[in-house]
Motif scaffolding. Sequence first.
Motif, PDB file in Angstrom:
ATOM      1  N   TYR A 108       0.646  -0.173   2.267  1.00 51.57           N
ATOM      2  CA  TYR A 108      -0.678  -1.362   1.213  1.00 51.57           C
ATOM      3  C   TYR A 108      -1.954   0.150   1.385  1.00 51.57           C
ATOM      4  O   TYR A 108      -2.320  -0.065   2.389  1.00 51.57           O
ATOM      5  CB  TYR A 108      -1.024  -1.940   0.493  1.00 51.57           C
ATOM      6  CG  TYR A 108      -1.712  -3.207  -0.294  1.00 51.57           C
ATOM      7  CD1 TYR A 108      -2.178  -2.564  -1.117  1.00 51.57           C
ATOM      8  CD2 TYR A 108      -2.708  -4.125   0.411  1.00 51.57           C
ATOM      9  CE1 TYR A 108      -2.624  -2.847  -2.074  1.00 51.57           C
ATOM     10  CE2 TYR A 108      -3.577  -4.623  -0.689  1.00 51.57           C
ATOM     11  CZ  TYR A 108      -4.187  -3.649  -1.221  1.00 51.57           C
ATOM     12  OH  TYR A 108      -4.929  -4.423  -2.339  1.00 51.57           O
TER      13      TYR A 108
ATOM     14  N   SER B 230      -3.797 -14.228  -6.440  1.00 58.00           N
ATOM     15  CA  SER B 230      -4.447 -13.404  -7.095  1.00 58.00           C
ATOM     16  C   SER B 230      -3.306 -12.627  -8.254  1.00 58.00           C
ATOM     17  O   SER B 230      -3.574 -12.681  -9.611  1.00 58.00           O
ATOM     18  CB  SER B 230      -4.659 -11.627  -6.305  1.00 58.00           C
ATOM     19  OG  SER B 230      -6.036 -12.381  -5.785  1.00 58.00           O
ATOM     20  N   LYS B 231      -1.972 -12.694  -7.358  1.00 58.68           N
ATOM     21  CA  LYS B 231      -0.493 -12.783  -8.540  1.00 58.68           C
ATOM     22  C   LYS B 231       0.019 -14.124  -9.014  1.00 58.68           C
ATOM     23  O   LYS B 231       1.055 -14.515  -8.964  1.00 58.68           O
ATOM     24  CB  LYS B 231      -0.331 -11.652  -7.812  1.00 58.68           C
ATOM     25  CG  LYS B 231      -0.660 -10.248  -8.590  1.00 58.68           C
ATOM     26  CD  LYS B 231      -0.131  -9.218  -7.530  1.00 58.68           C
ATOM     27  CE  LYS B 231      -1.152  -8.344  -6.974  1.00 58.68           C
ATOM     28  NZ  LYS B 231      -1.885  -8.592  -5.754  1.00 58.68           N
TER      29      LYS B 231
ATOM     30  N   VAL C 287       3.213  -6.450   5.414  1.00 61.12           N
ATOM     31  CA  VAL C 287       3.432  -7.443   4.144  1.00 61.12           C
ATOM     32  C   VAL C 287       5.097  -7.753   3.926  1.00 61.12           C
ATOM     33  O   VAL C 287       5.713  -6.785   3.348  1.00 61.12           O
ATOM     34  CB  VAL C 287       3.168  -6.443   2.809  1.00 61.12           C
ATOM     35  CG1 VAL C 287       3.096  -7.716   1.153  1.00 61.12           C
ATOM     36  CG2 VAL C 287       1.887  -5.480   2.807  1.00 61.12           C
TER      37      VAL C 287
ATOM     38  N   ASP D  74      -0.118  -9.602   6.035  1.00 59.78           N
ATOM     39  CA  ASP D  74      -0.504 -10.065   4.666  1.00 59.78           C
ATOM     40  C   ASP D  74       0.386 -10.717   3.956  1.00 59.78           C
ATOM     41  O   ASP D  74       1.130  -9.340   3.052  1.00 59.78           O
ATOM     42  CB  ASP D  74      -1.169  -8.675   4.208  1.00 59.78           C
ATOM     43  CG  ASP D  74      -1.668  -8.653   2.750  1.00 59.78           C
ATOM     44  OD1 ASP D  74      -1.481 -10.273   1.964  1.00 59.78           O
ATOM     45  OD2 ASP D  74      -1.704  -7.699   2.262  1.00 59.78           O
TER      46      ASP D  74
ATOM     47  N   ASN E 160       4.886  -4.345   0.018  1.00 58.88           N
ATOM     48  CA  ASN E 160       3.907  -3.089  -0.752  1.00 58.88           C
ATOM     49  C   ASN E 160       4.341  -2.126  -0.092  1.00 58.88           C
ATOM     50  O   ASN E 160       3.739  -2.056   0.497  1.00 58.88           O
ATOM     51  CB  ASN E 160       2.191  -3.624  -1.474  1.00 58.88           C
ATOM     52  CG  ASN E 160       2.188  -2.904  -2.298  1.00 58.88           C
ATOM     53  OD1 ASN E 160       2.237  -0.960  -2.400  1.00 58.88           O
ATOM     54  ND2 ASN E 160       0.983  -3.325  -2.149  1.00 58.88           N
TER      55      ASN E 160
ATOM     56  N   PHE F  35       6.644  -4.604  -7.406  1.00 62.34           N
ATOM     57  CA  PHE F  35       6.511  -2.708  -6.802  1.00 62.34           C
ATOM     58  C   PHE F  35       8.421  -2.052  -6.861  1.00 62.34           C
ATOM     59  O   PHE F  35       9.339  -2.887  -6.746  1.00 62.34           O
ATOM     60  CB  PHE F  35       6.262  -2.013  -5.631  1.00 62.34           C
ATOM     61  CG  PHE F  35       4.627  -2.392  -5.898  1.00 62.34           C
ATOM     62  CD1 PHE F  35       3.939  -2.006  -6.691  1.00 62.34           C
ATOM     63  CD2 PHE F  35       3.964  -3.168  -5.669  1.00 62.34           C
ATOM     64  CE1 PHE F  35       2.300  -2.252  -7.353  1.00 62.34           C
ATOM     65  CE2 PHE F  35       2.526  -3.598  -5.050  1.00 62.34           C
ATOM     66  CZ  PHE F  35       2.012  -2.911  -5.899  1.00 62.34           C
TER      67      PHE F  35
ATOM     68  N   GLY G 113      -0.261  -2.469  -9.443  1.00 63.05           N
ATOM     69  CA  GLY G 113       0.206  -3.934  -9.495  1.00 63.05           C
ATOM     70  C   GLY G 113      -1.274  -4.563  -9.746  1.00 63.05           C
ATOM     71  O   GLY G 113      -1.153  -5.729  -8.558  1.00 63.05           O
TER      72      GLY G 113
ATOM     73  N   LEU H 250      -7.527 -10.018   0.143  1.00 65.44           N
ATOM     74  CA  LEU H 250      -8.245  -8.396   0.901  1.00 65.44           C
ATOM     75  C   LEU H 250      -9.479  -8.747   2.207  1.00 65.44           C
ATOM     76  O   LEU H 250     -10.229  -8.652   2.572  1.00 65.44           O
ATOM     77  CB  LEU H 250      -8.703  -7.643  -0.197  1.00 65.44           C
ATOM     78  CG  LEU H 250      -9.196  -6.048   0.577  1.00 65.44           C
ATOM     79  CD1 LEU H 250      -7.986  -5.585   1.557  1.00 65.44           C
ATOM     80  CD2 LEU H 250      -9.353  -5.226  -0.780  1.00 65.44           C
TER      81      LEU H 250
ATOM     82  N   ALA I 293       1.045 -11.693   1.181  1.00 66.29           N
ATOM     83  CA  ALA I 293       0.846 -11.625  -0.812  1.00 66.29           C
ATOM     84  C   ALA I 293       1.499 -11.635  -1.675  1.00 66.29           C
ATOM     85  O   ALA I 293       0.718 -12.316  -2.668  1.00 66.29           O
ATOM     86  CB  ALA I 293       0.136 -10.360  -1.338  1.00 66.29           C
ATOM     87  N   TYR I 294       2.991 -11.393  -1.340  1.00 68.27           N
ATOM     88  CA  TYR I 294       4.341 -12.492  -2.620  1.00 68.27           C
ATOM     89  C   TYR I 294       4.817 -12.932  -1.743  1.00 68.27           C
ATOM     90  O   TYR I 294       6.128 -13.009  -2.361  1.00 68.27           O
ATOM     91  CB  TYR I 294       4.858 -10.278  -2.556  1.00 68.27           C
ATOM     92  CG  TYR I 294       3.749  -9.328  -3.033  1.00 68.27           C
ATOM     93  CD1 TYR I 294       3.680  -9.607  -4.842  1.00 68.27           C
ATOM     94  CD2 TYR I 294       3.105  -8.693  -2.293  1.00 68.27           C
ATOM     95  CE1 TYR I 294       2.614  -8.483  -4.651  1.00 68.27           C
ATOM     96  CE2 TYR I 294       2.402  -7.607  -2.358  1.00 68.27           C
ATOM     97  CZ  TYR I 294       1.874  -7.838  -3.645  1.00 68.27           C
ATOM     98  OH  TYR I 294       0.541  -6.864  -4.725  1.00 68.27           O
TER      99      TYR I 294
ATOM    100  N   ASN J 287     -11.450 -15.203  -3.754  1.00 61.72           N
ATOM    101  CA  ASN J 287     -10.807 -14.796  -4.937  1.00 61.72           C
ATOM    102  C   ASN J 287     -10.282 -13.629  -4.342  1.00 61.72           C
ATOM    103  O   ASN J 287      -9.370 -13.181  -4.996  1.00 61.72           O
ATOM    104  CB  ASN J 287     -10.909 -14.778  -6.427  1.00 61.72           C
ATOM    105  CG  ASN J 287     -12.422 -13.726  -5.884  1.00 61.72           C
ATOM    106  OD1 ASN J 287     -13.156 -13.283  -4.759  1.00 61.72           O
ATOM    107  ND2 ASN J 287     -12.227 -12.438  -7.175  1.00 61.72           N
TER     108      ASN J 287
HETATM  109  N1  PMP Z   1      -2.549  -7.670  -0.029  1.00 63.60           N
HETATM  110  C1  PMP Z   1      -1.642  -6.420  -0.752  1.00 63.60           C
HETATM  111  C2  PMP Z   1      -0.078  -6.138   0.098  1.00 63.60           C
HETATM  112  C3  PMP Z   1      -1.438  -6.351  -2.067  1.00 63.60           C
HETATM  113  O1  PMP Z   1      -0.259  -5.601  -2.956  1.00 63.60           O
HETATM  114  C4  PMP Z   1      -3.051  -7.139  -2.556  1.00 63.60           C
HETATM  115  C5  PMP Z   1      -3.129  -6.685  -4.022  1.00 63.60           C
HETATM  116  N2  PMP Z   1      -2.289  -5.867  -5.041  1.00 63.60           N
HETATM  117  C6  PMP Z   1      -3.578  -7.904  -2.335  1.00 63.60           C
HETATM  118  C7  PMP Z   1      -3.049  -7.900  -0.599  1.00 63.60           C
HETATM  119  C8  PMP Z   1      -4.856  -8.012  -2.549  1.00 63.60           C
HETATM  120  O2  PMP Z   1      -5.149  -9.753  -2.416  1.00 63.60           O
HETATM  121  P1  PMP Z   1      -6.364  -9.874  -3.225  1.00 63.60           P
HETATM  122  O3  PMP Z   1      -6.490 -10.369  -4.924  1.00 63.60           O
HETATM  123  O4  PMP Z   1      -6.052 -11.828  -2.515  1.00 63.60           O
HETATM  124  O5  PMP Z   1      -7.298 -10.100  -2.298  1.00 63.60           O
END
Ligand code: PMP
Length: 426
Positions: free
Chosen positions: A139, A257-258, A184, A219, A189, A350, A37, A101, A221-222, A98
């Motif tokens: 994840y 990141s996204k 998440v 987390d 994810n 996803f 992803g 994780l 992330a999204y 950056n």
């Molecule tokens: N957490 C989740 C749920 C992700 O899907 C991802 C990337 N695939 C990350 C963290 C990674 O994040 P980052 O680039 O900030 O390390």
Amino acid sequence: MQLDQASTEQLREWESALSAEYEQHKAAGLSLDLTRGKPSSDQLSLSDAILSVLGNDLSNDGGIDLRNYGGLDGIAECKRLFAPVLDVNEDEILIGGNSSLTLMYFAVLFASQMGFGDLGKGWKAGGDTVKFLCPVPGYDRHFSVCEHLGIDMIPVAMNDNGPDMDQVESLVKADSSIKGIWCVPRFSNPTGIVYSDDVVARIAKLATLAGDNFRVFWDNAYAVHSLSDNAPKLASLMAAARKAGTEDSVYLFGSTSKITYAGAGVAFVGMSAANLKAFKAHLGMTQIGPDKVNQLRHARLLKDSDGLADHMRQHAAVLKPRFDSVLKHLNEGIGDSGLLSWTAPQGGYFISVDTLPGLAKQVVAMAADAGVKLTPAGATFPYGQDPEDRNIRIAPSVPSLEEIDRAMQVFVNCVKLASVRQRLAN
Ligand code: PMP
């Protein structure tokens, strides 16, 4: 195609037609990839102004020289921009480098080896066994962090509205060595589900049921990655934790990141001010300060919550047709045959599918032989072990629409062929 009502003769006919189609796919010499992803080049280009947005103007609110060392917790402009993403106060967020994780890894490492905030000594300081709850499918990198740090993982089921909270609550009540849970919470994810308000409220209260020093690893992330404006919202974990008096038990993570550049974004962590102070004491051993120049670039590019939302709408315009294409193939090719179940996420990266039991590995291998790479079956489970061998994660962001179209023809063919062959064999 209804396998359970089909005669052996009918199954053989299907097998032969599907095999012929499969051989054609193989002969086409495809090389397509639906694995990780990450944003496509088109999405990355949405942020290219970040390279020129600073010019020579590095002035910032705090008046500090951003080119220099220091400022471990990040710049004020980014705290203002990203605190609302996690719904924490500006004195409860640290803006890092950056990768979220990395921040998650450090948080688990510090909590487990040294302790921070009101944890006292680290969870593992006395050689104790430490366990985490892992909603599945989940994840893979969360699971690798646990494996790397010697934390046992207990899978728990995911429902349509989040982890099975009855199961989660009874596990944490029964076993005080369970010290954490990975979540998440928005566009999970890989299932893409959004935790319901009730699930968020129950997660906020877990620390009151668990043994000492239980922590939620949230987390997000999204957090802002919806495919449309009416995608489900996520309740605030920090608000629920404040209400429950458990705010020290939640650690919240996110990153751009996204949103901007996956390899050159900024990450952030939200914690109670007391936890953050203690977290920084450890983090300060690993670096003198983050890349504050990049942080300012982000603040100038995205500006504020409205700017961020506009930017994410542009991502959605690129992503939505790709998700739609995957879903169209599943609806038209598999439909209600029962050969596959899948999620139709309203955001994230996803689409998660479940084959008939025992077929995920085979479908992934067959697709690979026909030139379509999928995330290895099992990757969405702790230790890479999907007990029913069913789950496959489809990541449609990188391939072009034409490539998705082609890859999904192969995928649907593989699912049907593997299912028919399994039925014939039994
Ligand atoms: N957490 C989740 C749920 C992700 O899907 C991802 C990337 N695939 C990350 C963290 C990674 O994040 P980052 O680039 O900030 O390390």
